[in-house]
Design an enzyme around this catalytic site. Structure first.
Site, PDB file in Angstrom:
ATOM      1  N   GLU A 198       2.762  -7.313   7.877  1.00 11.79           N
ATOM      2  CA  GLU A 198       3.709  -6.212   7.735  1.00 11.79           C
ATOM      3  C   GLU A 198       4.433  -5.933   9.054  1.00 11.79           C
ATOM      4  OE1 GLU A 198       2.155  -2.375   6.343  1.00 11.79           O
ATOM      5  OE2 GLU A 198       3.393  -2.624   4.579  1.00 11.79           O
ATOM      6  N   HIS A 222     -16.498 -25.125   3.431  1.00 18.09           N
ATOM      7  CA  HIS A 222     -16.738 -25.988   2.270  1.00 18.09           C
ATOM      8  C   HIS A 222     -15.625 -25.859   1.246  1.00 18.09           C
ATOM      9  CE1 HIS A 222     -20.687 -26.938   3.892  1.00 18.09           C
ATOM     10  NE2 HIS A 222     -20.632 -25.692   4.356  1.00 18.09           N
ATOM     11  N   LYS A 275       8.489  -0.579  -3.242  1.00 25.77           N
ATOM     12  CA  LYS A 275       7.986   0.746  -3.630  1.00 25.77           C
ATOM     13  C   LYS A 275       9.060   1.510  -4.407  1.00 25.77           C
ATOM     14  CE  LYS A 275       4.828   2.974  -0.525  1.00 25.77           C
ATOM     15  NZ  LYS A 275       4.471   3.518   0.783  1.00 25.77           N
TER      16      LYS A 275
HETATM   17  O1  LIG Z   1      -0.545   6.002   4.014  1.00 27.88           O
HETATM   18  P1  LIG Z   1       0.538   5.849   3.022  1.00 27.88           P
HETATM   19  O2  LIG Z   1       1.787   6.582   3.388  1.00 27.88           O
HETATM   20  O3  LIG Z   1       0.075   6.188   1.635  1.00 27.88           O
HETATM   21  O4  LIG Z   1       0.944   4.337   3.010  1.00 27.88           O
HETATM   22  C1  LIG Z   1       0.082   3.326   2.585  1.00 27.88           C
HETATM   23  C2  LIG Z   1       0.766   2.006   2.802  1.00 27.88           C
HETATM   24  O5  LIG Z   1       1.994   2.107   2.113  1.00 27.88           O
HETATM   25  C3  LIG Z   1       2.976   1.121   2.307  1.00 27.88           C
HETATM   26  O6  LIG Z   1       2.709   0.018   1.539  1.00 27.88           O
HETATM   27  C4  LIG Z   1       3.187   0.773   3.739  1.00 27.88           C
HETATM   28  O7  LIG Z   1       4.013  -0.332   3.845  1.00 27.88           O
HETATM   29  C5  LIG Z   1       1.874   0.515   4.427  1.00 27.88           C
HETATM   30  O8  LIG Z   1       2.089   0.266   5.792  1.00 27.88           O
HETATM   31  C6  LIG Z   1       1.008   1.721   4.274  1.00 27.88           C
HETATM   32  O9  LIG Z   1      -0.184   1.517   4.966  1.00 27.88           O
END
Ligand SMILES: O=P(O)(O)OC[C@H]1O[C@H](O)[C@H](O)[C@@H](O)[C@@H]1O
Length: 430
Positions: free
Chosen positions: A271, A292, A403
């Protein structure tokens, strides 16, 4: 943390680095270190995470989780950086409390876990830096309903770890839940040494001061030269190998308890560094098990990867009983630890003999202090790699894209990213 770069040198490996190239890289590390130090001094976003050994407040964390100390089980509801650091510590160290992680919304898995837990003696830590992540909030709604269904007052058993804004913070205020704050400037994948990783560690009975002391030792080793800083040596060499064609980094700890560390590393590396058409793809392996399976490819496949071999120098050992069985007597009187170390060194040598670049990373033993060193060291390695590659280490626009698309599909807003789902190209074969 100790790093041995010998098998990344061009006299051994292809791709590899000549000593002149390493010296040139070292000059660039000096500039990168200056930038990192400036970022730390100004507590800039991301760089602030490298100050956590000093800025984290273990007393406050211990006090906040005290009411949950007698829980038989702890469920951390979070995803990505809000789960993997805590899981690395919980799975890496012996724990007084059974720690579980709900970091996926697979309904069968969620149901199986909830059905197996003593919900009236389970503590729940809902962790989300942004306070808006759909998977985390959905799982939390499911968990609290499961508790209510069996007559457990979920508000007594739940605390949250979140930023100052967001739905989760509002919910905590509305329900008067205890809340820990995620510090400013600390991205999720760099948050293991903050409230995000340490609240779980405190409930598991781990020594927070020792974790932070280990991290602090590694921070003290950051210097303007890769020859003086194991973290920079690892990060800079990984960067230089990637530039020369090692687009994959297979991380292979020789300790079962470090298996989750490889998952945590995968998020950190992918990331942070997967930007602008570049990056090193993290692969996860476990020694000796994956000798293995995956090792065939790592030794005899394309020269497009580096292997990172990680081990503790000392471990609690167990003797192998003597035997007079033909062909097995060489094992008797030796120990499982000796066998594992022999496998480690044999793998390292076999990769080198095939000119496959590999780097050795060692910690003293698997305890709080050494894990603190390792986690901090890898974070600093990632940051120096990002500086050398000139990428924006602390953002994740590609993840945000997905997202938004998923949220749009669920009717959670008008996101143009969701349109791409309807535009999918299909070529179905049945
Ligand atoms: O802690 P939050 O805001 O719920 O985010 C949880 C995760 O969400 C996303 O996928 C980000 O790209 C991650 O870097 C992060 O750790």
């Amino acid at each position: 943390m100790r790093v041995d770069l010998g098998n990344a040198l061009s006299e051994v490996a292809d791709p590899g680095l000549t000593s002149t190239e390493l010296d040139e890289l070292d000059e660039r590390v000096a500039d990168a270190h200056e930038r990192i130090q400036r970022g730390r001094e100004d507590a800039e976003h991301g760089y602030a995470a490298l100050n956590l050994p000093d800025t984290a407040d273990p007393d406050a964390i211990r006090a906040a989780v005290e009411p949950f100390a007698d829980a038989d089980a702890l469920v951390t509801v979070g995803i990505g950086g809000s789960a993997l650091g805590a899981a690395t510590l919980a799975n890496g160290l012996p724990s007084e409390t059974d720690a579980y992680f709900l970091d996926n919304v697979d309904p069968e898995h969620v149901t199986r876990l909830l059905d197996s837990l003593p919900l009236d003696s389970t503590a729940v830590n809902v962790v989300s830096r942004s306070g808006t992540t759909a998977e985390t909030l959905a799982n939390f709604l499911v968990v609290r309903e499961a508790m209510a269904d069996v007559g457990v007052d979920w508000t007594d058993r739940t605390f949250v770890t979140t930023g100052e804004e967001g739905n989760l913070r509002r919910l905590a205020e509305k329900e008067d839940l205890p809340a820990l704050s995620v510090p400013d400037g600390v991205p999720g994948r760099f948050s293991v040494l903050s409230t995000v990783g340490l609240a779980c560690a405190a409930i598991c009975g781990h020594d927070l001061d020792a974790i932070l002391a280990g991290a602090s030792d590694e921070a003290d080793r950051l210097a303007g030269s890769l020859y003086e800083s194991p973290a920079y040596a690892y990060g800079a060499t990984s960067y230089a190998l990637e530039e020369r064609g090692a687009g994959v980094n297979a991380v292979m700890p020789y300790a079962e308890s470090l298996e989750t560390f490889a998952e945590w590393f995968a998020q950190l590396w992918a990331e942070s560094l997967g930007k602008d058409g570049r990056g090193q793809t993290p692969a996860r392996a476990l020694g000796a098990t994956d000798q293995h399976s995956q090792l065939q490819l790592y030794r005899a496949g394309p020269h497009d990867k580096m292997v990172t071999l990680v081990r503790p120098e000392e471990r609690a050992d167990r003797e192998i009983p003597e035997t007079d069985l033909d062909g097995l007597s060489y094992l008797g009187g030796s120990s499982l630890g000796e066998l594992l170390d022999a496998e480690f060194e044999a793998t390292e040598a076999s990769l080198a003999a095939a000119s496959q670049p590999n780097v050795r990373v060692e910690i003293d033993r698997i305890d709080e202090r050494s894990l603190g060193e390792l986690l901090y060291g890898m974070e600093a390695a990632c940051v120096v790699y990002g500086e050398l590659a000139d990428v924006s280490t602390f953002t994740q626009p590609a993840v945000e894209w997905g997202k938004k698309a998923a949220r749009g599909l669920l009717g959670g807003g008008d996101f143009e990213e969701a349109d791409a789902v309807a535009e999918k190209t299909t070529l179905t074969v049945e």
